[in-house]
Design a protein around this motif. Sequence first.
Motif, mmCIF file in Angstrom:
data_model
loop_
_atom_site.group_PDB
_atom_site.id
_atom_site.type_symbol
_atom_site.label_atom_id
_atom_site.label_comp_id
_atom_site.label_asym_id
_atom_site.label_seq_id
_atom_site.Cartn_x
_atom_site.Cartn_y
_atom_site.Cartn_z
ATOM 1 N N LEU A 136 12.308 31.117 0.679
ATOM 2 C CA LEU A 136 13.562 30.771 -0.384
ATOM 3 C C LEU A 136 13.344 31.768 -1.446
ATOM 4 O O LEU A 136 14.341 32.237 -1.932
ATOM 5 N N LEU A 137 11.853 32.024 -2.068
ATOM 6 C CA LEU A 137 12.062 32.986 -3.055
ATOM 7 C C LEU A 137 12.193 34.442 -2.733
ATOM 8 O O LEU A 137 12.306 35.079 -3.394
ATOM 9 N N LEU A 145 3.665 31.609 -20.046
ATOM 10 C CA LEU A 145 4.883 31.715 -19.230
ATOM 11 C C LEU A 145 5.633 32.733 -19.214
ATOM 12 O O LEU A 145 6.181 33.594 -18.184
ATOM 13 N N LEU A 146 5.896 33.427 -20.429
ATOM 14 C CA LEU A 146 6.476 34.765 -20.466
ATOM 15 C C LEU A 146 5.647 36.137 -19.960
ATOM 16 O O LEU A 146 6.239 36.637 -19.090
ATOM 17 N N ASP A 176 5.091 38.524 -12.769
ATOM 18 C CA ASP A 176 5.736 38.142 -11.436
ATOM 19 C C ASP A 176 7.057 38.752 -11.092
ATOM 20 O O ASP A 176 7.352 39.252 -9.929
ATOM 21 N N SER A 177 8.028 38.753 -11.988
ATOM 22 C CA SER A 177 9.349 39.450 -11.661
ATOM 23 C C SER A 177 9.179 41.080 -11.419
ATOM 24 O O SER A 177 9.933 41.235 -10.275
ATOM 25 N N ALA A 178 8.427 41.678 -12.106
ATOM 26 C CA ALA A 178 8.379 43.106 -11.874
ATOM 27 C C ALA A 178 7.736 43.496 -10.483
ATOM 28 O O ALA A 178 8.066 44.167 -9.634
ATOM 29 N N SER A 232 13.635 40.996 -5.044
ATOM 30 C CA SER A 232 14.325 40.985 -6.457
ATOM 31 C C SER A 232 15.110 39.640 -6.620
ATOM 32 O O SER A 232 15.367 39.216 -7.796
ATOM 33 N N SER A 233 15.581 38.944 -5.621
ATOM 34 C CA SER A 233 15.894 37.582 -5.652
ATOM 35 C C SER A 233 14.998 36.586 -6.366
ATOM 36 O O SER A 233 15.491 35.717 -7.085
ATOM 37 N N ASN A 234 13.607 37.017 -6.326
ATOM 38 C CA ASN A 234 12.692 35.771 -6.857
ATOM 39 C C ASN A 234 12.633 36.293 -8.259
ATOM 40 O O ASN A 234 12.422 35.183 -9.101
ATOM 41 N N ALA A 235 13.059 37.376 -8.821
ATOM 42 C CA ALA A 235 12.965 37.817 -9.965
ATOM 43 C C ALA A 235 14.449 36.753 -10.936
ATOM 44 O O ALA A 235 14.191 35.978 -12.009
#
Length: 139
Positions: free
Chosen positions: A42-43, A99-100, A106-108, A116-119
């Motif tokens: 999913l991620l 969190l930030l 994690d997004s990078a 990139s869908s996980n970002a």
Amino acid sequence: MTQKFHHFYLKITAIVIGSFGPVFFLGTILPTSEPARWSLDLLSLPLDGLQTFHDPTTRFLSALTGGFLFGWGICIWFLQKWVYPKAPDEVRRSVLAGLLAWFFLDSAGSIASGNSSNAFINIIVLLIAAGPLWKKAKN
């Protein structure tokens, strides 16, 4: 937002983060790895079944990830229980900083690894986990 609501919402934040821990722990054992495999699928949209937990390195990474996420959730739970009453704004800002930090790294990493869908999914998780904590509470 009141401090009482922030105090309550930190429990939600802890559960959101910590709930990923047991899922990824289950990924360490092949017969119980389906929830982790599906989560990873999913991620890394689209849902195509390409993510597996057959490789021992993937299962080991799942153990580490599950442990860190569960521990982070427990940490936030006890920050709200033991520290928030003494230092509400400091706890709020600390949780937001964590969190930030998670969100950006994690997004990078997701983008760099071709997921990139996980970002985009991270944006949703960040908004849910942070909720009303963005704003300082009124006494």
